[in-house]
Design an enzyme around this catalytic site. Structure first.
Site, mmCIF file in Angstrom:
data_model
loop_
_atom_site.group_PDB
_atom_site.id
_atom_site.type_symbol
_atom_site.label_atom_id
_atom_site.label_comp_id
_atom_site.label_asym_id
_atom_site.label_seq_id
_atom_site.Cartn_x
_atom_site.Cartn_y
_atom_site.Cartn_z
ATOM 1 N N GLY A 90 0.848 -1.190 0.000
ATOM 2 C CA GLY A 90 0.000 0.000 0.000
ATOM 3 C C GLY A 90 0.881 1.236 0.000
ATOM 4 O O GLY A 90 1.204 1.782 1.055
ATOM 5 N N ALA A 91 1.299 1.652 -1.203
ATOM 6 C CA ALA A 91 2.245 2.768 -1.307
ATOM 7 C C ALA A 91 1.518 4.094 -1.472
ATOM 8 O O ALA A 91 1.850 4.907 -2.334
ATOM 9 C CB ALA A 91 3.203 2.526 -2.478
ATOM 10 N N SER A 116 -0.255 7.450 0.956
ATOM 11 C CA SER A 116 0.351 8.481 1.797
ATOM 12 C C SER A 116 0.984 7.900 3.067
ATOM 13 O O SER A 116 2.175 8.114 3.326
ATOM 14 C CB SER A 116 -0.685 9.550 2.150
ATOM 15 O OG SER A 116 -1.842 8.972 2.720
ATOM 16 N N LYS A 168 -12.521 6.959 16.552
ATOM 17 C CA LYS A 168 -12.125 7.621 15.301
ATOM 18 C C LYS A 168 -13.225 7.496 14.256
ATOM 19 O O LYS A 168 -13.490 8.436 13.495
ATOM 20 C CB LYS A 168 -10.814 7.029 14.779
ATOM 21 C CG LYS A 168 -10.262 7.844 13.615
ATOM 22 C CD LYS A 168 -8.975 7.290 13.059
ATOM 23 C CE LYS A 168 -8.505 8.175 11.907
ATOM 24 N NZ LYS A 168 -7.425 7.559 11.132
#
Length: 303
Positions: free
Chosen positions: A7-8, A10, A182
């Site tokens: 998962g490249a 942010s 959250k």
């Protein structure tokens, strides 16, 4: 032990750059040869902090190749988590640790159910970062990352490596309560910024809507047996709105750029839990339906 990162986006690139800078072994896993070639052509991950650029030539490989994986950070979108985990499942060593860094709730449990031989740890982060372009990330705000194990178990020794890398991380004995808190914050802010087409700060002009959502989200948190997550929820939401007044929410940015949103893992998950617990939640459900209609009108998935 090598930190493998799938998962490249942010946060994935932000973690990769800081781990690499600290001299820790880290490797990016990319979905195919085309993506790998594009990465190699750029020479690595570029991290921009306070206007300064640094390039980190982090090793990379495709998900299909390479040695067995002992520790994996899965930093993709919630709706991609199951397929991403499946793409690398054959490489996970017995007893491997998988850190799931997704928004909302639901995707973590789905991944865990498919990987019974893997220790799945859930993560919740308030750090700010955004992707300027492929493998080029801007660090936008300091925050905190909480990690925990829904099923208990010891605190991992590698938390000291995160400290060494300047990644503020803390172990939570009740990670689900953190994730629910959250989720509630996101549900009270993000959908309204999309529906009103506004920055976070402009929600101060819609206090009744914000208060109504906070009230019902508080009811839901109490019904789910997370009373601590419900405490001072509205006050916290109002503080976030004020502190991030100039920002566009992540959901707003996704929709504005024609990307799929994580509605199913935020409002969708809240409404499904409401169904399970036989709660009415009329305001929450109304916002959910308005947002779904808004997405469909723009040709985007509503789940």
């Amino acid at each position: 032990m090598t930190w493998s990162i799938l998962g490249a986006g942010s946060l994935g690139c932000l973690w990769a750059a800081r781990l690499s800078r600290a001299g820790l072994p880290v490797r990016l896993l990319l979905r195919d040869r085309q993506r790998l070639n594009a990465y190699r052509a750029l020479g690595g991950v570029t991290l921009i902090e306070d206007g300064r650029e640094s390039l980190y030539p982090i090793p990379a490989e495709t998900v299909a190749q390479g040695a067995p994986i002992q520790r994996l950070l899965l930093a993709c979108k919630a709706y991609d988590a199951e397929s991403a985990a499946a793409s690398v499942a054959a490489r996970l060593a017995p007893g491997a640790e998988l850190i799931l860094l997704q928004n909302g709730l639901g995707s973590q449990q789905a991944v865990s159910a498919h990987l019974p031989r893997t220790r799945c740890l859930y993560a919740s982060s308030t750090e700010g970062a955004f992707r300027e372009s492929d493998f080029r990330v801007v660090f936008a705000g300091h925050g905190q990352t909480w990690l925990g194990d829904e099923h208990g178990g010891p605190t991992p020794a590698w938390l000291t490596e995160l400290e060494q890398a300047g990644i503020p991380a803390q172990w939570s004995e009740n990670i689900l309560e953190r994730l629910w808190r959250k989720l509630a914050l996101n549900c009270a802010i993000n959908p309204l910024t999309v529906l009103h087409q506004c920055r976070n700060g402009e929600l101060a002009g819609h206090p009744d809507e914000v208060a109504a959502l906070c009230d019902e989200l508080g009811q839901l948190l109490h019904a789910c047996n997370y009373p601590a997550a419900a405490q001072e929820l509205q006050g916290d939401v109002e503080r976030v709105i004020a502190a991030t007044a100039a920002n566009f929410s992540s959901m707003y940015q996704d929709v504005a750029q024609g990307r799929r949103s994580e509605i199913a893992y935020l409002l969708g998950h809240a409404c499904r839990e409401g169904d399970r617990l036989h709660l009415a939640l009329p305001r929450l459900r109304a916002v959910h339906e308005r947002l779904r209609a808004y997405l469909v009108a723009r040709g985007l998935p509503d789940t």
